[in-house]
Motif scaffolding. Structure first.
Motif, PDB file in Angstrom:
ATOM      1  N   MET A 152       0.855  -1.181   0.000  1.00  0.00           N
ATOM      2  CA  MET A 152       0.000   0.000   0.000  1.00  0.00           C
ATOM      3  C   MET A 152       0.893   1.233   0.000  1.00  0.00           C
ATOM      4  N   ASN A 153       0.771   2.093  -0.977  1.00  0.00           N
ATOM      5  CA  ASN A 153       1.548   3.309  -1.064  1.00  0.00           C
ATOM      6  C   ASN A 153       0.626   4.474  -0.743  1.00  0.00           C
ATOM      7  N   VAL A 154       0.765   5.043   0.458  1.00  0.00           N
ATOM      8  CA  VAL A 154      -0.144   6.075   0.929  1.00  0.00           C
ATOM      9  C   VAL A 154       0.511   7.438   0.794  1.00  0.00           C
ATOM     10  N   PRO A 155      -0.090   8.366   0.043  1.00  0.00           N
ATOM     11  CA  PRO A 155       0.469   9.709  -0.039  1.00  0.00           C
ATOM     12  C   PRO A 155       0.538  10.350   1.340  1.00  0.00           C
ATOM     13  N   VAL A 156       1.541  11.200   1.561  1.00  0.00           N
ATOM     14  CA  VAL A 156       1.733  11.855   2.845  1.00  0.00           C
ATOM     15  C   VAL A 156       0.512  12.648   3.261  1.00  0.00           C
ATOM     16  N   THR A 157      -0.198  13.202   2.305  1.00  0.00           N
ATOM     17  CA  THR A 157      -1.343  14.042   2.621  1.00  0.00           C
ATOM     18  C   THR A 157      -2.512  13.244   3.190  1.00  0.00           C
ATOM     19  N   GLN A 158      -2.416  11.933   3.168  1.00  0.00           N
ATOM     20  CA  GLN A 158      -3.532  11.136   3.680  1.00  0.00           C
ATOM     21  C   GLN A 158      -3.429  10.965   5.185  1.00  0.00           C
ATOM     22  N   SER A 159      -4.476  11.386   5.867  1.00  0.00           N
ATOM     23  CA  SER A 159      -4.567  11.182   7.296  1.00  0.00           C
ATOM     24  C   SER A 159      -5.221   9.824   7.550  1.00  0.00           C
ATOM     25  N   LEU A 160      -5.311   9.443   8.793  1.00  0.00           N
ATOM     26  CA  LEU A 160      -5.813   8.117   9.146  1.00  0.00           C
ATOM     27  C   LEU A 160      -7.133   7.748   8.485  1.00  0.00           C
ATOM     28  N   PRO A 161      -8.126   8.636   8.423  1.00  0.00           N
ATOM     29  CA  PRO A 161      -9.397   8.207   7.829  1.00  0.00           C
ATOM     30  C   PRO A 161      -9.272   7.679   6.404  1.00  0.00           C
ATOM     31  N   ARG A 162      -8.265   8.115   5.656  1.00  0.00           N
ATOM     32  CA  ARG A 162      -8.098   7.643   4.285  1.00  0.00           C
ATOM     33  C   ARG A 162      -6.902   6.716   4.121  1.00  0.00           C
ATOM     34  N   ALA A 163      -6.009   6.661   5.098  1.00  0.00           N
ATOM     35  CA  ALA A 163      -4.737   5.956   4.937  1.00  0.00           C
ATOM     36  C   ALA A 163      -4.830   4.447   5.123  1.00  0.00           C
ATOM     37  N   LEU A 164      -5.629   3.997   6.041  1.00  0.00           N
ATOM     38  CA  LEU A 164      -5.736   2.564   6.334  1.00  0.00           C
ATOM     39  C   LEU A 164      -7.042   2.002   5.789  1.00  0.00           C
ATOM     40  N   PRO A 165      -7.029   0.745   5.371  1.00  0.00           N
ATOM     41  CA  PRO A 165      -8.297   0.098   5.006  1.00  0.00           C
ATOM     42  C   PRO A 165      -9.280   0.177   6.185  1.00  0.00           C
ATOM     43  N   ALA A 166     -10.550   0.258   5.888  1.00  0.00           N
ATOM     44  CA  ALA A 166     -11.577   0.441   6.922  1.00  0.00           C
ATOM     45  C   ALA A 166     -11.451  -0.577   8.055  1.00  0.00           C
ATOM     46  N   GLU A 167     -11.229  -1.836   7.729  1.00  0.00           N
ATOM     47  CA  GLU A 167     -11.118  -2.870   8.766  1.00  0.00           C
ATOM     48  C   GLU A 167      -9.953  -2.586   9.709  1.00  0.00           C
ATOM     49  N   HIS A 168      -8.819  -2.195   9.169  1.00  0.00           N
ATOM     50  CA  HIS A 168      -7.642  -1.908   9.999  1.00  0.00           C
ATOM     51  C   HIS A 168      -7.840  -0.634  10.816  1.00  0.00           C
ATOM     52  N   ARG A 169      -8.459   0.357  10.210  1.00  0.00           N
ATOM     53  CA  ARG A 169      -8.749   1.603  10.920  1.00  0.00           C
ATOM     54  C   ARG A 169      -9.674   1.328  12.105  1.00  0.00           C
TER      55      ARG A 169
ATOM     56  N   ALA B 190       0.512 -10.018  15.396  1.00  0.00           N
ATOM     57  CA  ALA B 190      -0.506 -11.059  15.280  1.00  0.00           C
ATOM     58  C   ALA B 190      -1.198 -11.061  13.915  1.00  0.00           C
ATOM     59  N   ASP B 191      -1.222  -9.904  13.246  1.00  0.00           N
ATOM     60  CA  ASP B 191      -1.885  -9.778  11.945  1.00  0.00           C
ATOM     61  C   ASP B 191      -0.940  -9.037  11.003  1.00  0.00           C
ATOM     62  N   PRO B 192      -0.119  -9.776  10.248  1.00  0.00           N
ATOM     63  CA  PRO B 192       0.865  -9.127   9.373  1.00  0.00           C
ATOM     64  C   PRO B 192       0.271  -8.138   8.365  1.00  0.00           C
ATOM     65  N   GLU B 193      -0.933  -8.379   7.892  1.00  0.00           N
ATOM     66  CA  GLU B 193      -1.544  -7.440   6.943  1.00  0.00           C
ATOM     67  C   GLU B 193      -1.868  -6.115   7.634  1.00  0.00           C
ATOM     68  N   PHE B 194      -2.379  -6.184   8.848  1.00  0.00           N
ATOM     69  CA  PHE B 194      -2.612  -4.977   9.649  1.00  0.00           C
ATOM     70  C   PHE B 194      -1.286  -4.257   9.875  1.00  0.00           C
ATOM     71  N   GLY B 195      -0.264  -5.013  10.261  1.00  0.00           N
ATOM     72  CA  GLY B 195       1.048  -4.436  10.518  1.00  0.00           C
ATOM     73  C   GLY B 195       1.643  -3.786   9.283  1.00  0.00           C
ATOM     74  N   ARG B 196       1.471  -4.409   8.131  1.00  0.00           N
ATOM     75  CA  ARG B 196       1.997  -3.849   6.884  1.00  0.00           C
ATOM     76  C   ARG B 196       1.288  -2.543   6.537  1.00  0.00           C
ATOM     77  N   SER B 197      -0.023  -2.517   6.675  1.00  0.00           N
ATOM     78  CA  SER B 197      -0.779  -1.292   6.396  1.00  0.00           C
ATOM     79  C   SER B 197      -0.325  -0.156   7.309  1.00  0.00           C
ATOM     80  N   LEU B 198      -0.194  -0.468   8.576  1.00  0.00           N
ATOM     81  CA  LEU B 198       0.229   0.530   9.547  1.00  0.00           C
ATOM     82  C   LEU B 198       1.654   1.004   9.250  1.00  0.00           C
ATOM     83  N   ALA B 199       2.553   0.070   8.961  1.00  0.00           N
ATOM     84  CA  ALA B 199       3.944   0.423   8.672  1.00  0.00           C
ATOM     85  C   ALA B 199       4.063   1.284   7.421  1.00  0.00           C
ATOM     86  N   CYS B 200       3.281   0.995   6.390  1.00  0.00           N
ATOM     87  CA  CYS B 200       3.311   1.810   5.164  1.00  0.00           C
ATOM     88  C   CYS B 200       2.828   3.225   5.452  1.00  0.00           C
TER      89      CYS B 200
END
Length: 146
Positions: free
Chosen positions: A1-18, A114-124
């Motif tokens: 997931m490549n998230v532009p810097v201008t994206q804040s949390l509401p748009r940066a993470l998939p809804a489930e992870h958010r 515990a959830d690598p996909e969650f961790g990857r989204s957060l790390a990106c």
């Protein structure tokens, strides 16, 4: 997931992870002038701003701390909690009265393990923010020494 810097949390993470992240949020408030953390201190939490402004600063030898960036609504405050050795790389102060969601870093790191996909989204998301903040610090320091 490549998230532009201008994206804040509401748009940066998939809804489930958010939703998973926000389920562990704690609402906090700080008066203007409160130091949230100091450069070199233990990074054990982070915040997402609801209202108010936080100034990130950096120690500069022989000078007072340089303000690197001002953060506002929906911005992430603190990223050092994600990377070992979990020590703050900057300082942060509430420039105005602040309301924020606070997160326990250890809990979020455990959720990521515990959830690598969650961790990857957060790390990106955090990685894009780190990149932006490092560039802002570089630019601000160049301005100080011109």
């Amino acid at each position: 997931m490549n998230v532009p810097v201008t994206q804040s949390l509401p748009r940066a993470l998939p809804a489930e992870h958010r939703q998973r992240l926000m389920a562990i949020a704690r609402e906090v408030s700080f008066p203007a002038g409160t130091r949230l953390f100091e450069e070199g201190g233990r990074a054990d939490r982070f915040w997402i701003i609801r209202t108010g402004t936080v100034e990130l600063d950096m120690r500069v030898p022989g000078r007072r701390a340089a303000v690197i960036e001002s953060l506002g609504h929906n911005d992430l405050v603190g990223w050092s909690w994600l990377l070992t050795p979990h020590v703050w790389h900057l300082g942060a102060e509430a420039a105005t009265p602040l309301r924020a969601f606070e997160f326990d870093a250890e809990v979020v790191r455990s959720m990521s393990a515990a959830d690598p996909e969650f961790g990857r989204s957060l790390a990106c998301w955090v990685g894009e923010i780190v990149s932006h903040r490092l560039q802002a610090a570089r630019t601000r320091l160049l301005d100080l020494y011109r």
